[in-house]
Scaffold this active site. Structure first.
Site, PDB file in Angstrom:
ATOM      1  CB  SER A   1      28.562 -85.182 -94.446  1.00  0.00           C
ATOM      2  OG  SER A   1      29.723 -84.362 -94.468  1.00  0.00           O
ATOM      3  CG  ASP A   2      26.166 -80.757 -89.803  1.00  0.00           C
ATOM      4  OD1 ASP A   2      26.901 -79.789 -90.085  1.00  0.00           O
ATOM      5  OD2 ASP A   2      25.201 -80.666 -89.024  1.00  0.00           O
ATOM      6  CG  PHE A   3      32.423 -78.896 -90.142  1.00  0.00           C
ATOM      7  CD1 PHE A   3      33.294 -79.043 -91.207  1.00  0.00           C
ATOM      8  CD2 PHE A   3      32.928 -78.492 -88.926  1.00  0.00           C
ATOM      9  CE1 PHE A   3      34.644 -78.794 -91.062  1.00  0.00           C
ATOM     10  CE2 PHE A   3      34.276 -78.230 -88.759  1.00  0.00           C
ATOM     11  CZ  PHE A   3      35.142 -78.385 -89.832  1.00  0.00           C
TER      12      PHE A   3
ATOM     13  CB  ALA B   1      28.461 -85.414 -89.769  1.00  0.00           C
TER      14      ALA B   1
END
Length: 698
Positions: free
Chosen positions: A234-236, A238
């Site tokens: 996952s993106d930070f 997100a």
């Protein structure tokens, strides 16, 4: 390796398993698992971890149109990464930005020049982004049969390119045709060709599902269709957007369950600890947790940082390679290959320092280190700005006069002064100079990621495409002096430079050229090196001709779909020499279209031509002719080389409204130094060779 990972997982408690699925993974000493922070950045050099080589920003690397060079840069970055990791481990330094797992490259399509993060990408074209993304990943991950040199991560999957201010709640909508033709190809190439170790989900939703929890993206396409075997990240933070921004779940437990069960393996953030509660509530299965954990630990195993790895050759890379003379030379070479010459009226360039007594260097980017490195940058041991590059190059032979000229986006430099508080200085410098180098543009404080920029622009996206503040006024003052004016435009994105194109003597697109970019620009200005960069994005004439920023349809976007004439087209760039194509012939068989051509340097200067092949289907619904092949050809003055270029079936596939790859009956194929649009032909004074292809591959 996989069997060893399975044996480790069998010995772990649920809490221990979950503890390894977040970026701050804790140690489990009884199983020989050391603590490890997964978060590290290397967009164009090892970032945020002390001294490292700061290479040109990604959009600049894209302008090289050079797969081999991008792979060489990726390899150099991973060499420094290993060297830094080795000494960090030696001294027990295991914090953030100290690992071997890097969240790069960014292979999103730069579909709109307003997007602040566009300079992190390889431009607007899916083919170019695919080729350079694959090259970068191969350089980063190495070619050892057993171990990864570093682990790359292709981001942000998928259909992601702003607006930054809405990314935490935005639902990107794209047609099946655009999805398959524009938004997915680079990711597909990174997975299937480069075997990228990780893929990062985007913040936004796609078709109503958060990208980090989209079964269609993460399972149906990435796993089942493309056969991806690595880990999905996952993106930070997100995952927090699931219940806070997108509001598709009610709480962190449901969010963790949705992400995991829809294909996300790893949380860059702090939501996945809720998986223990999700399992108790029957919202996830332990088998799925084990599956995700196996992928995560396999990455560590392949890096040689889990289990026994006495035969890992990368453990022997010494710290002496970091910031070495070899790295500095590669950095300057990369910058020279990236910078694009857009205008050269009456061959004002290259400058002859033997005929110049005084050079005026003006503008807010002339001595601005931030304009060298873009974002997600490392720290260089030395920065060479454009001013410093020119000063170093001419030495005591030529006097260099300098003025900042103006603030980036405010009316005055001194907040207590009147508007244009350097006007007298600018006028005098121009009067005393034989030639004026105006270094304008933006930097990472004006365009970038949400939260990273610190200017009045706010969220990182650009509100307009013209030069901000009174930069344009300063250029007019310089022009009024009657002296030749060369604009060095240092931006990570396309700008509207209509007045500049009409009135200035020379225009150079300098991008964010890396820590030593000023030296490269000086060498190009004075002809010690030759321009070979080409535009990886379209420079539009107006922002008004663009569709709405939030519209993810590709209609009237990029060279592939635009109807209007560009100011400076994708693929365009000048050289100090001229190239001609001779004896071009096309041969068609059932498997390939073969192009034979001879490229000749007809000028008096050595140079490198970027041979571009475009293919266009003769269907109303199909894109304009698209880039499908690249060749870099180095030619001495007067030299000619013969090339044979093969186009396979894939180069002719276009996607219909259902997103299906189809072969059409008629095509146009072009080979030359540009795309086949009328504007490129007018700027270059030559057209690509052309052939009609009918009923091939049918």
């Amino acid at each position: 390796m996989r069997q060893k990972v399975k044996e480790i997982i069998e010995k772990m408690t649920l809490e221990e398993k979950v503890s390894q699925l977040v970026h701050q993974a804790r140690a489990i000493e009884r199983l020989g698992i050391d603590e490890y922070n997964w978060w590290n950045e290397a967009l164009h050099g090892v970032a945020r971890a002390g001294i490292a080589t700061v290479f040109p920003q990604s959009i600049a690397l894209a302008a090289s149109f050079d797969e081999n060079m991008v792979m060489e840069v990726g390899d150099a970055i991973s060499t420094e990464a290993r060297a830094k990791y080795n000494i960090q481990q030696k001294y027990g330094d295991k914090g953030i930005y100290k690992g071997l797992t890097f969240y790069a490259p960014n292979v999103n399509i730069f579909r709109d020049p307003r997007w602040g993060r566009g300079h992190e990408t390889y431009g607007e074209d899916p083919y170019l982004a695919s080729r350079l993304g694959v090259a970068y990943i191969k350089g980063m991950q190495g070619d050892n049969e057993k171990y990864l040199k570093t682990a790359a991560c292709a981001k942000h999957y998928a259909v992601h390119s702003g607006p930054e201010s809405q990314r935490h709640m935005f639902d990107a909508r794209a047609t099946e045709q655009d999805l398959r033709e524009t938004y997915l190809p680079a990711f597909k190439a990174c997975v299937k060709e480069a075997k990228v170790e990780a893929v990062m989900g985007a913040y936004n939703r796609f078709e109503g599902e958060p990208c980090c929890g989209s079964k269609r993206l993460l399972v149906d396409i990435l796993r089942d269709e493309w056969g991806f075997e690595g880990m999905v990240v996952s993106d930070f933070m997100a995952l927090l957007d699931f219940h806070r921004g997108h509001k598709v779940t009610d709480n962190p437990v449901d969010t963790a369950a949705m992400a995991l069960m829809n294909g996300c393996d790893f949380n860059l953030g702090f939501v996945f600890p809720n998986l223990t509660e999700a399992l108790k509530e029957g919202k996830v299965t332990e088998d799925r947790i084990d599956e995700a954990l196996e992928r995560v630990l396999m990455t560590r195993m392949k890096l040689g940082i889990l289990g026994e790895a006495d035969d890992n050759p990368y453990d022997d890379i010494p710290y002496s390679v970091v910031d070495s003379d070899e790295m500095k030379r590669l950095n300057e070479k990369a910058a020279e290959k990236c910078i694009v010459l857009l205008k050269n009226k009456d061959n004002i360039l290259p400058l002859d320092k033997n005929k110049i007594k005084t050079i005026g260097v003006i503008g807010p980017n002339a001595d601005n280190r931030r304009s060298l490195d873009g974002n997600y940058e490392g720290t260089s041991s030395r920065y060479i700005t454009v001013l410093e590059g020119i000063q170093d190059y001419v030495g005591d032979d030529v006097r260099v006069l300098y003025s900042e000229g103006c603030h980036f986006f405010r009316d005055q430099i001194n907040p207590m002064a009147f508007k244009n508080d350097r006007i007298g200085e600018i006028k005098e410098i121009c009067d005393e100079s034989d030639v004026v180098i105006a270094v304008m543009g933006l930097d990472g404080t004006l365009e970038g990621e949400e939260g990273d920029t610190g200017s009045d622009y706010g969220m990182g996206d650009k509100p307009y495409l013209s030069l901000p503040g009174i930069q344009h006024d300063i250029l007019k003052i310089a022009k009024e002096s009657g002296k030749p004016v060369i604009l060095v435009n240092m931006t990570g994105s396309a700008m509207t430079l209509n007045w500049e194109a009409e009135n200035l003597d020379g225009i150079i697109q300098g991008w964010y050229p890396g820590a030593r970019g000023g030296r490269a620009i000086a060498r190009l200005l004075f002809g010690e090196a030759n321009f070979e960069g080409r535009l990886p994005v379209t420079f539009y004439k107006t922002m008004e001709e663009l569709p709405d920023f939030i519209d993810y349809s590709m209609k009237n976007r990029t060279y592939r779909y635009m109807k209007n004439e560009a100011l400076y087209p994708f693929g365009y760039g000048l050289s100090y020499t001229e190239f001609e194509y001779e004896n071009t012939a096309f041969t068609v068989d059932k498997d390939n279209v073969i192009i034979n051509t001879t490229v000749k340097n007809t000028g008096k200067t050595d140079g490198i031509e970027t041979v571009q092949v475009y293919v266009g289907a003769r269907e109303e619904w199909a894109p304009n002719p698209q880039l499908k092949k690249l060749e870099k050809v180095s030619l001495k003055a007067g030299e000619a080389k013969s090339l044979e270029i093969s186009l396979a079936r894939e180069a002719f596939e276009v996607f219909n409204e259902a997103g299906e790859a189809v072969i059409c009956k008629e095509y146009d194929v072009y080979v030359g130094g540009s795309q086949p649009d009328l504007r490129s032909a007018a700027l270059l004074g030559r057209k690509p060779a052309h052939m009609e292809v009918r009923e091939c591959f049918i």
